[in-house]
Design an enzyme around this catalytic site. Structure first.
Site, mmCIF file in Angstrom:
data_model
loop_
_atom_site.group_PDB
_atom_site.id
_atom_site.type_symbol
_atom_site.label_atom_id
_atom_site.label_comp_id
_atom_site.label_asym_id
_atom_site.label_seq_id
_atom_site.Cartn_x
_atom_site.Cartn_y
_atom_site.Cartn_z
ATOM 1 N N HIS A 192 0.832 -1.198 0.000
ATOM 2 C CA HIS A 192 0.000 0.000 0.000
ATOM 3 C C HIS A 192 0.871 1.254 0.000
ATOM 4 O O HIS A 192 2.096 1.181 0.162
ATOM 5 C CB HIS A 192 -0.915 0.027 1.234
ATOM 6 C CG HIS A 192 -2.075 -0.920 1.143
ATOM 7 N ND1 HIS A 192 -1.973 -2.243 1.482
ATOM 8 C CD2 HIS A 192 -3.360 -0.728 0.740
ATOM 9 C CE1 HIS A 192 -3.141 -2.833 1.300
ATOM 10 N NE2 HIS A 192 -3.996 -1.944 0.852
ATOM 11 N N LYS A 233 -0.333 4.683 4.762
ATOM 12 C CA LYS A 233 -1.241 3.749 5.434
ATOM 13 C C LYS A 233 -0.689 3.407 6.811
ATOM 14 O O LYS A 233 0.486 3.079 6.968
ATOM 15 C CB LYS A 233 -1.413 2.477 4.604
ATOM 16 C CG LYS A 233 -2.444 1.524 5.191
ATOM 17 C CD LYS A 233 -2.775 0.402 4.229
ATOM 18 C CE LYS A 233 -3.758 -0.586 4.827
ATOM 19 N NZ LYS A 233 -5.054 0.045 5.186
#
Length: 272
Positions: A158, A162
């Site tokens: 990600h 995040k």
């Protein structure tokens, strides 16, 4: 919400929290292009502007309860943080309003708190609102069942902002692997998060790897290896709009249902 048989269907009205965040903005943008959903109001803890990029006014989160009472939306869509999400869902449940929760990173207590609210209003929580992820989970379940004894590694990637690791989707994949093994009479070993130094693989263990880099929206890969062969199952999201559309699909499906705990799989299976 559906009107009478002779009337045009009415758009489901949604309240959007975390409206100036990336997912909040994606939900607002997606809603503006749909006929089956409309935005009742949007809130953010620290509104940066008077309105979002899609032209929807953004109110302070402190006004959430008042806005709920004034606008009476059919559902709340929440992509914020565990603490704020619990507050939003609690207020919505008290008002008998459905909640669609895409927030991840809840601890056990937070998860229990959401489930308690589902006794008073419908709550749908999902780690991922991509329809492709539901297909991935189904494929993982089938592959694990068909390949007993194979080593399993789960890798997720990600963007560099995040916070929680591994991702909520990766945790759902891990649960799917463990459940499929249990159904076949196979035991799962420990979840091993990364490896360093001498780390011989234990029987049944599942490797878990989280990567954070750049602006990557989301990628999940499940590797099954054994018997001199390997199977790789991958889902890659290229735009947050995928998740926003899924969350709106969930809100349209959930509005007006009985109190209870629901999952995005219910939406996908219901549309099949």
């Amino acid at each position: 919400m559906s009107a009478g048989d002779d009337e045009e269907p009415t758009a489901v009205s949604v309240a959007v929290t975390g409206a100036t965040g990336e997912m909040g903005q994606a939900v607002l943008d997606a809603a503006s292009a749909r006929e089956d959903a409309s935005v009742a109001f949007a809130v953010n803890r620290d509104p940066a502007d008077e309105e979002s990029a899609s032209g929807v006014p953004v109110e302070p989160a402190s006004e959430f309860d008042r806005l709920l009472a004034n606008h009476d939306p059919d559902a709340v869509i929440d992509f914020t943080g565990p603490a704020s999400s619990r507050n939003y869902v609690a207020a919505a449940a008290e008002a008998g309003i459905a909640s669609v929760v895409g927030t991840t990173g809840f601890d056990d207590e937070g998860e229990r708190a959401l489930r308690e609210r589902a006794e008073y209003a419908p709550v749908l929580k999902a780690s991922n609102f991509g329809r492709g992820v539901q297909a991935l989970l189904s494929a993982v379940e089938s592959a694990v069942a068909d390949l007993p004894g194979y080593d399993v590694e789960v890798t997720e990637t990600h963007h560099n902002r995040k916070r929680d690791a591994p991702s909520g989707t990766a945790k759902t994949i891990l649960e799917t692997v463990e459940d499929a093994r249990a159904a076949g009479g196979e035991e799962s070993g420990p979840r091993v998060h990364g490896r360093e130094g001498e780390a011989p693989r234990e029987a049944g263990e599942i490797g878990v790897h989280a990567r954070r880099a750049g602006t990557i929206t989301g990628e999940h890969e499940v590797l099954l290896a054994g018997n001199h062969e390997e199977v790789r199952l991958t889902h890659r999201a290229e735009d947050r709009g995928v998740f926003a559309e899924g969350a709106l699909d969930a809100a349209v499906w959930l509005a007006g249902r009985e109190p209870g705990w629901y999952d995005f799989a219910d939406v996908v299976e219901g549309d099949a």
